[in-house]
Structure formats: C-alpha cells, structure tokens
Design a protein around this motif. Structure first.
Motif, short mmCIF file in Angstrom:
data_model
loop_
_atom_site.label_atom_id
_atom_site.label_comp_id
_atom_site.label_asym_id
_atom_site.label_seq_id
_atom_site.Cartn_x
_atom_site.Cartn_y
_atom_site.Cartn_z
N SER A 208 60.40 24.38 10.55
CA SER A 208 60.03 23.04 10.12
C SER A 208 59.56 22.20 11.30
CB SER A 208 61.23 22.35 9.45
OG SER A 208 62.30 22.23 10.35
N LEU A 209 58.61 21.31 11.03
CA LEU A 209 58.10 20.42 12.07
C LEU A 209 58.98 19.19 12.17
CD1 LEU A 209 54.21 20.54 11.66
CD2 LEU A 209 55.61 21.58 13.43
N ARG A 210 59.40 18.88 13.38
CA ARG A 210 60.20 17.68 13.63
C ARG A 210 59.30 16.47 13.89
NH1 ARG A 210 65.13 18.11 15.43
NH2 ARG A 210 65.38 19.24 13.48
N PHE A 211 58.21 16.72 14.65
CA PHE A 211 57.35 15.60 15.03
C PHE A 211 55.91 16.08 15.12
CE2 PHE A 211 55.17 13.14 18.35
CZ PHE A 211 55.26 11.88 17.79
N GLU A 212 54.98 15.19 14.70
CA GLU A 212 53.56 15.49 14.79
C GLU A 212 52.79 14.26 15.24
OE1 GLU A 212 51.73 17.96 11.42
OE2 GLU A 212 53.53 17.09 10.49
N ALA A 213 51.76 14.49 16.02
CA ALA A 213 50.73 13.48 16.26
C ALA A 213 49.45 14.03 15.65
CB ALA A 213 50.55 13.22 17.75
N LYS A 214 48.78 13.23 14.85
CA LYS A 214 47.58 13.67 14.17
C LYS A 214 46.39 12.79 14.56
CE LYS A 214 49.55 15.88 10.06
NZ LYS A 214 49.45 15.99 8.58
N ASP A 215 45.51 13.35 15.37
CA ASP A 215 44.25 12.70 15.74
C ASP A 215 44.49 11.24 16.15
OD1 ASP A 215 41.50 12.65 16.15
OD2 ASP A 215 41.07 11.96 14.12
N LEU B 147 51.47 9.24 13.48
CA LEU B 147 52.62 9.89 14.09
C LEU B 147 53.63 10.14 13.00
CD1 LEU B 147 53.03 7.58 17.22
CD2 LEU B 147 52.11 9.90 17.21
N LEU B 148 54.09 11.38 12.85
CA LEU B 148 55.00 11.73 11.78
C LEU B 148 56.32 12.23 12.36
CD1 LEU B 148 52.60 13.75 9.42
CD2 LEU B 148 53.13 11.30 9.36
N TYR B 149 57.42 11.64 11.90
CA TYR B 149 58.74 12.14 12.23
C TYR B 149 59.34 12.74 10.97
CZ TYR B 149 63.75 12.23 13.16
OH TYR B 149 65.05 12.65 13.29
N GLU B 150 59.55 14.04 10.99
CA GLU B 150 60.04 14.79 9.83
C GLU B 150 59.25 14.45 8.57
OE1 GLU B 150 64.33 14.34 9.74
OE2 GLU B 150 64.54 15.86 11.30
N GLY B 151 57.93 14.38 8.75
CA GLY B 151 57.03 14.18 7.62
C GLY B 151 56.78 12.74 7.24
N THR B 152 57.48 11.79 7.85
CA THR B 152 57.33 10.37 7.51
C THR B 152 56.58 9.65 8.62
OG1 THR B 152 59.40 10.36 6.26
CG2 THR B 152 58.55 8.23 6.99
N SER B 153 55.60 8.83 8.25
CA SER B 153 54.78 8.13 9.21
C SER B 153 55.58 7.07 9.96
CB SER B 153 53.59 7.47 8.52
OG SER B 153 52.90 6.62 9.42
N LEU B 154 55.64 7.19 11.28
CA LEU B 154 56.27 6.14 12.09
C LEU B 154 55.43 4.88 12.09
CD1 LEU B 154 57.45 8.17 15.23
CD2 LEU B 154 58.89 7.28 13.40
N LEU B 155 54.12 5.05 12.05
CA LEU B 155 53.23 3.90 12.13
C LEU B 155 53.27 3.04 10.87
CD1 LEU B 155 50.11 5.51 13.86
CD2 LEU B 155 52.10 4.41 14.91
N SER B 156 53.68 3.65 9.74
CA SER B 156 53.76 2.90 8.48
C SER B 156 55.14 2.32 8.22
CB SER B 156 53.37 3.81 7.31
OG SER B 156 52.04 4.28 7.45
N GLU C 268 62.28 -2.62 11.07
CA GLU C 268 63.72 -2.38 10.94
C GLU C 268 64.03 -0.89 10.76
OE1 GLU C 268 61.96 -4.43 9.05
OE2 GLU C 268 62.51 -6.36 9.93
N GLU C 269 63.19 -0.20 10.00
CA GLU C 269 63.39 1.24 9.80
C GLU C 269 63.19 2.00 11.10
OE1 GLU C 269 61.89 2.41 5.42
OE2 GLU C 269 60.35 1.45 6.63
N ARG C 270 62.18 1.62 11.84
CA ARG C 270 61.89 2.31 13.10
C ARG C 270 62.99 2.05 14.12
NH1 ARG C 270 55.68 2.52 15.19
NH2 ARG C 270 55.92 4.14 16.78
N ARG C 271 63.49 0.82 14.14
CA ARG C 271 64.57 0.48 15.07
C ARG C 271 65.84 1.26 14.72
NH1 ARG C 271 64.91 -4.83 14.24
NH2 ARG C 271 63.26 -5.28 15.73
#
Length: 256
Positions: free
Chosen positions: A2-9, A65-74, A78-81
C-alpha cells in the motif's frame, strides 16, 4: 504494497516563477525515499509544501499530495494540523536545539503529549517508557533534567523519543545528519531503520549521499526544481543515468 504517501505532478510557484516543476513520487509503507540535490534544487520547498508551510509569496499551482489516498491540499487546516505530530512527524536539523532550556524535559514531553490528546496524568509513565525505548537506562533522571544537563547526543535522543512517541506512520527528515558526529549519525539512521521495520514510511531530505544510501530504498534527484532521476537506490547508486546524478555521487566519494 500500500502507498503511504504520493506526490502527483506537483507544481509550486514563487510569484510567477516556477520553483517545483511537476514533481511526482510514490512512497509505500515500510520504505524510505531520499530526496537529494544541491542547495536550491527544491528539496526544502517540497518539504514545506508537504507540511503546508509555504511562505506567503509561494503557492501550489498544480498537482496534489496524497496521504494514504487522501489529498493533503484539500484538507481543512484543522484536519491537517491533527495529522501533524501524530500520524505525520517532522524532524528538523539538530532537533535537540529546539528544546526549551528553562523547562524540564518532563514538562516539555508532557506539553507535547497533551497537545496531541493524551491526559496529563498519563504522560509521566508514557514519556519514561519512550525514553527507555530510546536507549536511556535512567529515564527518571532525564525527565527531571534541564537541557543544559544533557550532552548533545542525549538531547538528540530525547527529541527523537518525543518525535516518535505516537509511532507516526509518515516521518519527514530535514537534513537530520547536519552537525552530528559519525556515531550519532549511525545511531539516528539505525533508529530510523527500526521505524521502517515496524511499517513507518520515511521521506529523507538530504545532501548527505552516504546517509541516504544507508537508509533509503528509493532516490529522487532534484535539480533546479525538476526531477532528473528517480528509482531504486541500488540502481541509481550503481548506474546513474543523468550527468547531474553522477556529479553528486562523485562529489560524495571525494569528501568521504
């Protein structure tokens, strides 16, 4: 795997100037990826983007940027913190120097743990056990100490014990070997290997090719904000395809 983290373009601008140019990477659980390159290559910008800590004149212009499939940028702020320090941990250069010199280690450990949801009455035993796991035979003495009573190596280990308290799933390392002696570097890297063994993923930003080759499963080579080479560490170290990568490796051999 499983992918933990991804950067996409990923594209990042400073004003109208593009400083990250379509960066992509995929980091599975239990692996380390080293981002290498000289100063100005974009390593620090990539790390700041992951942390959501870009200066006011820089912005993400494309990609994700995806952390476990969820976009960090979106994510909402509060969720990111909430992820920071718990699921995602960052170790800056010389973390021991960020410890407060006028407060005991226990008070600082307690503040860190309660900030991430632990009850204050539970922090003492938890902190003592974390220090014990970090190799301290006398955690009670360490907890009652002030920073000036600890050696540089002990401060580093205390900061690392705090960082790893919640067994983070993604660990970001920002030039972690800077100003450390050879023994301290090896201890740090061996600790990180232990984190990989339990399933954590590590993104290592460094110019220290030897440290990267010891820890990382993958290399991402940046030059002026662009990926010039990426792949498995053993392939890049043995058969670099880009002249810039070859120059980095040659320079590392010369200073060894």
């Amino acid at each position: 795997m499983s992918l933990r983290f991804e950067a996409k373009d990923l594209h990042v601008l400073c004003g109208s100037r593009e400083i990250l140019k379509g960066i992509s990477l995929a980091l599975p659980a239990g692996e380390a990826l080293a981002v290498v390159g000289e100063s100005g290559s974009g390593k620090s910008t990539l790390l700041r983007t992951i942390l959501g800590d870009l200066p006011s004149d820089e912005s993400v212009a494309g990609g994700d940027l995806l952390y476990e499939g969820t976009s960090l940028l979106s994510m909402r702020r509060e969720e990111r913190r909430a992820l920071a320090g718990h699921d995602i941990a960052i170790m800056f250069q010389q973390p021991g120097r960020f410890l407060n010199p006028i407060r005991t280690i226990e008070k600082q450990f307690r503040d860190f743990l309660t900030a991430h949801g632990m009850r204050a009455r539970d922090t003492h035993d938890f902190a003592a056990e974390a220090l014990r796991k970090a190799g301290f035979e006398d955690p009670e003495r360490i907890l009652s100490s002030y920073v000036f009573r600890l050696s540089g190596g002990q401060r580093q280990r205390v900061a690392l014990a705090m960082l790893l308290s919640f067994a983070p799933r993604l660990i970001l390392l920002d030039e972690p070997t800077a100003a450390l002696d050879v023994v301290a570097v090896r201890e740090l890297l061996d600790t990180m290997r232990g984190e990989l063994a339990r399933g954590a993923s590590i993104l290592l930003v460094t110019h220290h090719i030897h440290a990267a080759s010891y820890l990382a499963d993958q290399f991402l080579v940046l030059q002026k904000g662009r990926t010039v080479e990426a792949g498995r560490s053993r392939d890049i170290l043995k058969h670099p395809q880009h002249p810039y990568t070859q120059a980095l490796l040659d320079a590392a051999l010369q200073v060894r």
